[in-house]
Motif scaffolding. Structure first.
Motif, short mmCIF file in Angstrom:
data_model
loop_
_atom_site.label_atom_id
_atom_site.label_comp_id
_atom_site.label_asym_id
_atom_site.label_seq_id
_atom_site.Cartn_x
_atom_site.Cartn_y
_atom_site.Cartn_z
N THR A 55 -25.65 49.57 30.45
CA THR A 55 -27.08 49.30 30.36
C THR A 55 -27.46 49.30 28.89
O THR A 55 -26.65 49.64 28.02
CB THR A 55 -27.90 50.38 31.10
OG1 THR A 55 -27.72 51.64 30.43
CG2 THR A 55 -27.47 50.49 32.56
N GLU A 56 -28.71 48.96 28.62
CA GLU A 56 -29.15 48.93 27.22
C GLU A 56 -29.07 50.32 26.59
O GLU A 56 -28.72 50.47 25.42
CB GLU A 56 -30.59 48.41 27.16
CG GLU A 56 -31.09 48.19 25.74
CD GLU A 56 -32.46 47.54 25.70
OE1 GLU A 56 -33.09 47.61 24.62
OE2 GLU A 56 -32.88 46.96 26.72
N PHE A 69 -18.86 56.51 27.58
CA PHE A 69 -20.28 56.29 27.86
C PHE A 69 -21.09 56.62 26.61
O PHE A 69 -20.91 57.68 26.01
CB PHE A 69 -20.75 57.21 28.99
CG PHE A 69 -20.06 57.00 30.31
CD1 PHE A 69 -20.65 56.27 31.33
CD2 PHE A 69 -18.79 57.54 30.52
CE1 PHE A 69 -20.00 56.07 32.54
CE2 PHE A 69 -18.14 57.36 31.74
CZ PHE A 69 -18.75 56.62 32.74
N GLY A 70 -21.99 55.71 26.25
CA GLY A 70 -22.93 55.99 25.18
C GLY A 70 -22.55 55.42 23.83
O GLY A 70 -21.68 54.54 23.72
N ASP A 71 -23.19 55.93 22.80
CA ASP A 71 -23.06 55.44 21.44
C ASP A 71 -21.89 56.12 20.73
O ASP A 71 -21.92 57.34 20.52
CB ASP A 71 -24.37 55.72 20.68
CG ASP A 71 -24.34 55.25 19.25
OD1 ASP A 71 -23.36 54.60 18.83
OD2 ASP A 71 -25.32 55.54 18.53
N PRO A 72 -20.86 55.38 20.34
CA PRO A 72 -19.69 55.99 19.68
C PRO A 72 -19.97 56.47 18.26
O PRO A 72 -19.07 57.00 17.60
CB PRO A 72 -18.65 54.87 19.70
CG PRO A 72 -19.45 53.61 19.76
CD PRO A 72 -20.66 53.94 20.57
N ASP A 73 -21.21 56.28 17.80
CA ASP A 73 -21.61 56.81 16.50
C ASP A 73 -22.50 58.04 16.66
O ASP A 73 -23.17 58.46 15.71
CB ASP A 73 -22.37 55.75 15.69
CG ASP A 73 -21.47 54.57 15.32
OD1 ASP A 73 -20.29 54.81 14.99
OD2 ASP A 73 -21.94 53.42 15.37
N SER A 74 -22.50 58.63 17.85
CA SER A 74 -23.34 59.80 18.11
C SER A 74 -22.93 61.00 17.26
O SER A 74 -21.78 61.11 16.83
CB SER A 74 -23.26 60.19 19.59
OG SER A 74 -23.84 59.20 20.40
N GLN A 75 -23.88 61.91 17.08
CA GLN A 75 -23.58 63.14 16.35
C GLN A 75 -22.60 64.02 17.10
O GLN A 75 -21.81 64.74 16.49
CB GLN A 75 -24.87 63.92 16.09
CG GLN A 75 -25.78 63.34 15.04
CD GLN A 75 -26.98 64.24 14.82
OE1 GLN A 75 -27.79 64.46 15.71
NE2 GLN A 75 -27.09 64.77 13.61
N GLY A 97 -25.49 60.57 32.51
CA GLY A 97 -26.64 61.41 32.24
C GLY A 97 -26.58 62.06 30.87
O GLY A 97 -27.59 62.18 30.16
N LEU A 98 -25.39 62.49 30.47
CA LEU A 98 -25.21 63.07 29.14
C LEU A 98 -25.44 62.03 28.05
O LEU A 98 -26.05 62.31 27.02
CB LEU A 98 -23.81 63.66 29.01
CG LEU A 98 -23.63 65.07 29.59
CD1 LEU A 98 -22.15 65.40 29.74
CD2 LEU A 98 -24.31 66.10 28.72
N ALA A 99 -24.93 60.82 28.28
CA ALA A 99 -25.10 59.75 27.30
C ALA A 99 -26.58 59.41 27.12
O ALA A 99 -27.03 59.11 26.01
CB ALA A 99 -24.31 58.52 27.72
N GLU A 100 -27.34 59.47 28.21
CA GLU A 100 -28.78 59.25 28.13
C GLU A 100 -29.44 60.28 27.21
O GLU A 100 -30.48 60.01 26.59
CB GLU A 100 -29.40 59.35 29.52
CG GLU A 100 -29.11 58.19 30.46
CD GLU A 100 -30.05 57.02 30.26
OE1 GLU A 100 -30.85 57.05 29.29
OE2 GLU A 100 -29.99 56.07 31.07
#
Length: 255
Positions: A55-56, A69-75, A97-100
């Protein structure tokens, strides 16, 4: 010393062949039994596919041995080892849910769906996603045992551990690792004696979260598990409570 008769030699060869056949049969049965055991595992539920679609807000990437899942540049990022005999994609709802909530997640696929056979899988995730600020490693049930042991041997590579209905066998009590331990109040699968013993092996600052009404299986999305207690909350509620607690714990240090 007497010379062995031809009849004696034939008898000895005959006995040797029978021993070889018996040993071969034992090996075949052992291999066959293991194959039956590992192929009888918990598959993801029929509605799980919806959580595997990008999803977006939560992009999903499936590569060889990893489901991210999610942004691979996350903190912050979490590497999750699945529970024994549970398909790794069954943790998609919790990871989504965690990625959100801003936590990049990577679930590792392990041979035979048993984490012991892929104990170093976390290293693959760290190598694949080098831009994650700091990593945590965790797991569900047996996966948490393996994850905590990996963390004990690689304490300099991770910030802490996340245990879902699990406990450590390695001693992390004197390490600088952070730890959070979650389980459902209705969990009938978790070995409470082992859990209590493992509690002493965690850092004294460990955060313990009991999800009221939750059970063992509902950290994943694979239906009911044999021997488990009956949950009084829905899987969606358990995923939401777990993801909120884990994200809050992980991002506290990063913020």
């Amino acid at each position: 010393m007497g010379v062995e008769s031809d009849a004696g030699k034939r008898k000895r060869r005959h006995a040797g062949r029978w021993i070889a056949l018996v040993l071969a049969a034992i090996v075949v049965l052992a291999v066959g039994g293991f194959a039956v055991y590992v192929n009888d595992y918990y598959h993801a539920a029929s509605d799980n596919g919806a959580y595997l679609e990008s999803t977006e807000s939560v992009p999903v990437e499936q590569t060889d041995g990893l489901l991210a899942f999610g942004d691979p540049d996350s903190q912050v990022g979490l590497i999750l080892y699945p529970g024994a005999k549970v398909a790794y994609d069954a943790y998609a709802p919790l990871m989504s849910g965690l990625a959100e909530r801003g936590v990049f997640c990577a679930v590792v696929e392990v041979p035979f769906n048993i984490a012991f056979f892929g104990s170093d899988a976390a290293a693959k995730a760290i190598e694949a996603y080098p831009n994650v600020g700091s990593w945590y490693v965790g797991g569900h049930s047996l996966g948490g045992v393996v994850a905590s042991s990996w963390a004990a041997d690689h304490a300099g590579e991770v910030e802490g551990v996340v245990l879902l209905a699990s406990y450590p066998t390695a001693d992390l009590s004197s390490s600088d690792l952070r730890a959070i331990s979650l389980y459902g109040s209705e969990d009938e699968v978790l070995n409470r004696d082992a859990y209590d013993e493992g509690r002493a092996k965690l850092p004294s600052s460990v955060e313990e979260v009991v999800i009221e009404g939750g059970n063992h299986a509902q950290f994943g999305n694979y239906g009911e598990q044999a021997g488990d207690g009956e949950a009084s909350i829905s899987p969606e509620e358990q995923w939401a409570e777990a993801s909120f607690a884990i994200a809050d714990f992980m991002k506290m240090r990063a913020s």
